[in-house]
Design an enzyme around this catalytic site. Sequence first.
Site, PDB file in Angstrom:
ATOM      1  N   CYS A  47       0.827  -1.216   0.000  1.00 28.87           N
ATOM      2  CA  CYS A  47       0.000   0.000   0.000  1.00 28.87           C
ATOM      3  C   CYS A  47       0.858   1.261   0.000  1.00 28.87           C
ATOM      4  CB  CYS A  47      -0.910  -0.057   1.228  1.00 28.87           C
ATOM      5  SG  CYS A  47      -1.743   1.468   1.634  1.00 28.87           S
TER       6      CYS A  47
ATOM      7  N   CYS B 293      -0.096   3.877   2.584  1.00 36.39           N
ATOM      8  CA  CYS B 293       0.307   3.488   3.939  1.00 36.39           C
ATOM      9  C   CYS B 293       1.704   4.021   4.255  1.00 36.39           C
ATOM     10  CB  CYS B 293       0.290   1.966   4.097  1.00 36.39           C
ATOM     11  SG  CYS B 293      -1.353   1.245   3.963  1.00 36.39           S
TER      12      CYS B 293
END
Length: 111
Positions: free
Chosen positions: A33, A36
């Site tokens: 991700c 993230c």
Amino acid sequence: MSKGVITITDAEFETEVLKAEQPVLVYFWASWCGPCQLMSPLINLAASKYSDRLKVVKLEVDPNPVTVKQYKVEGVPALRLVKGEQLLDSTEGVISKDKLLSFLDTHLNNN
């Protein structure tokens, strides 16, 4: 308490989060991700700034499906603010530093 972010798994969730004496910010993330990676420094900031009244844990979503399902995480990054068995607040997606601090201040200044 701890000044850093603690990495946990489904198996440790009850002990580290549900039985914690203070509110816990649970950061749901994934290695694949990109957003993230943007959130990680903010999560570390929250862990140090609020270390006196907040515990911060991170849980990788892919190897920990039980907690992900339990807290209805549909996208990462996701945050869940938990105190005992109670979900105080939640957010999904990247948020700004100001929004993160406001998110935490709303609940932590009432304790």
